[in-house]
Design an enzyme around this catalytic site. Structure first.
Site, PDB file in Angstrom:
ATOM      1  N   GLU A 181       0.879  -1.179   0.000  1.00 22.03           N
ATOM      2  CA  GLU A 181       0.000   0.000   0.000  1.00 22.03           C
ATOM      3  C   GLU A 181       0.911   1.221   0.000  1.00 22.03           C
ATOM      4  O   GLU A 181       1.389   1.653   1.051  1.00 22.03           O
ATOM      5  CB  GLU A 181      -0.898  -0.029   1.255  1.00 22.03           C
ATOM      6  CG  GLU A 181      -1.987  -1.078   1.200  1.00 22.03           C
ATOM      7  CD  GLU A 181      -3.128  -0.739   0.247  1.00 22.03           C
ATOM      8  OE1 GLU A 181      -3.315   0.444  -0.093  1.00 22.03           O
ATOM      9  OE2 GLU A 181      -3.839  -1.670  -0.175  1.00 22.03           O
ATOM     10  N   CYS A 208      -2.218   9.429   2.309  1.00 20.42           N
ATOM     11  CA  CYS A 208      -1.787   8.857   1.026  1.00 20.42           C
ATOM     12  C   CYS A 208      -2.706   9.255  -0.123  1.00 20.42           C
ATOM     13  O   CYS A 208      -2.261   9.300  -1.266  1.00 20.42           O
ATOM     14  CB  CYS A 208      -1.714   7.345   1.140  1.00 20.42           C
ATOM     15  SG  CYS A 208      -3.261   6.615   1.704  1.00 20.42           S
TER      16      CYS A 208
END
Ligand code: NAD
Length: 488
Positions: free
Chosen positions: A222, A257
């Site tokens: 991720e 993110c």
């Protein structure tokens, strides 16, 4: 309180080896596979969240000055929601899935059995240190694995809280927490795992993947990237602006993110957009945002210098149209908007991961696609438009982990869609059922009885058998009949 002896214990390769062996043994005992074990652990997580809400909010405040609302809504509630969904759906997720068979294997039946992988390693990041530790952990538990969680040392208060709470609430023979930085993580990475789930930057992602390759261990990475926002004309600019702000500064002050990394708009729209951003930012965070309690601080001095270096580059420093104030002692940087930064500047070359938002302008909105495509594939991409054709073009031409039209970051909260990157923004995905799947092997099982043992498969091979086998493989009943009747 840890004893002196425990404090001096070094977590090295040998310690990591002992730990993985323990986990393998407990997994082999079958304990983590049962529905009851999984449910009890998931329920304990909900209990832990309820009983320690204040401690968790406090740890996040210590690590990031994260506002209470953001801690509760984006970390605690998200974790509880993931648990509640898993508790509700687990029986259904664990159930073997019936699969179709064909004439080739007639008579037979088939199913897909969801099998836990074994011992898994979860390495998490500092920006949502509670959520990014617990959310993959929930998937690993739901799937019936034994596991180690390695929280981020960059958020030390949350890391030590997790190390304290998890053994109190969860089965510590099968769910372990290892605190530490590079050397502890490297010791863990030397071990053979059945899956490694890593959240963080792409440089370390490569280290993780290289370590995993030695044991042929599958990974979920991720990662991040530069998530663009394309703003078209003819939209409700105030709503768009508010949604951009909440996705950028309202998400850990840009240290998320999927925060908007930069905006692309047309030359005609830029002025209106900047004015609206200024107006709404002031309404949200006041005239002196450095003092605002509703903005997280920068996590540490390394990241503070990284961000100020982006701002202080010669070709960039003159482009600030709003903000730019900083307070090094308190690690605060005000929401900052830059207009017309060159594409070869540092701020446009690396992921910003902070409260700076450059705006690029193009002559035609469609030109934004080429700018996005000239970089690596982002984790998220956002488009504000009312133009149906533009939406279609955007979806066709922009590859990204996830896309939201007319809002930002919200896909994170939709459990029925996978969350993950593509290309340099990562591989694999999770959330909802996808978290269960991320830690599960889908085992193909075909059932046969002793009825219908056709000799056609067996030697001696003949031309007739070959014809019949070919016909069977096509699955076309007419061809099979013709072959059986010797008509082909
Ligand atoms: P970080 O510094 O917390 O590092 C992540 C983990 O990697 C930590 O547990 C750390 O101990 C470990 N680590 C660091 N160096 C290592 C090394 N040399 N060897 C082995 N392990 C090592 O977090 P970060 O990397 O600064 O996180 C920010 C990045 O993560 C951004 O790029 C962001 O976009 C991305 N991110 C992605 C997601 C997502 O869900 N896709 C979520 C959050 C952050």
């Amino acid at each position: 309180m840890a004893t002196k002896e425990e404090e001096n214990t070094v977590f090295d390769v040998e310690a990591a080896n002992v730990l993985t062996k323990e986990l393998r043994d407990v997994f082999a005992s079958g304990k983590t596979r049962s529905y009851e074990w999984r449910i009890s652990q998931l329920k304990s997580i909900v209990k832990m969240c309820d009983e320690h809400e204040e401690d968790i909010v406090d740890a996040l405040r210590q690590d990031l000055s994260k506002p209470q609302l953001e801690s509760i809504v984006y970390e605690l509630t998200m974790v509880k929601n993931s648990c509640t969904l898993a508790i509700k759906e687990l029986k259904h997720w664990m159930m073997p899935e019936k699969a179709k068979t064909s004439l080739t294997t007639f008579p037979s039946s088939a199913e897909i059995v969801s099998e836990p992988l074994g011992a898994v390693l979860i390495i998490s990041a500092w920006n949502y240190p509670f959520l990014l530790s617990m959310d993959p952990l929930i998937g690993a538990i739901a799937a019936g694995n034994a596991m180690v969680l390695k929280p981020s040392e960059v958020a030390p208060a949350t890391s030590s809280l997790l190390a304290k709470l998890l053994p109190e609430y969860l089965d510590c023979s099968s769910i372990k927490v290892v605190e530490g930085a590079v050397s502890e993580t490297s010791a863990l990475l030397e071990q053979k795992w059945d899956k490694i789930f890593y959240t963080g930057n792409g440089r370390v992602g490569r280290i993780v993947m290289a370590a995993a390759a030695k044991h042929l261990t599958p990974v979920v990475l991720e990662l991040g990237g530069k998530s663009p926002v394309v703003v078209d004309s003819g939209i409700d600019i105030q709503i768009a602006t508010r949604r951009i702000i909440v996705g950028k500064w309202g998400c850990n002050n840009g240290q998320a993110c999927i925060s908007p990394d930069y905006i692309i708009t047309t030359k005609d729209c830029a002025e209106k957009l900047v004015d609206s951003l200024k107006k709404e930012l002031e309404a949200f965070y006041g005239k002196n945002p450095l003092e605002s309690k509703d903005l997280s601080r920068i996590v540490n001095s390394n990241h503070f210098s990284r961000l100020t270096k982006l701002l202080d580059e010669d070709k960039v420093s003159g482009k600030i149209v709003y903000g730019g104030e900083r307070d090094e002692a308190n690690l605060r940087i005000a929401p900052t908007i830059l207009l017309g930064v060159p594409q070869n500047s540092l701020i446009m070359k690396e992921e910003i991961f902070g409260p700076l938002l450059p705006i690029l302008t193009v002559s035609k909105i469609e030109d934004s696609f080429d700018i996005i495509k000239s970089g690596t594939k982002p984790l998220a991409a956002y488009l504000f438009t009312n133009n149906k054709k533009l939406k279609e073009q955007f979806l066709m031409s922009v590859s990204a982990g996830g896309v939201v039209i007319n809002d930002t970051t919200l896909h994170l909260a939709v459990h029925s869609v996978p969350f993950g990157g593509v290309g340099e923004s990562g591989m694999g995905s999770y959330h909802g059922k996808f978290s269960f799947d991320a830690f599960t092997h889908k085992k193909a099982v075909v059932y046969r009885s002793f009825v219908g043992d056709a000799s056609v498969r067996y030697p001696p091979y003949t031309l007739g058998k070959l014809r019949l086998m070919k016909a069977l493989i096509t699955g076309n009943v007419w061809t099979i009949l013709r072959t059986l009747l010797g008509m082909s």
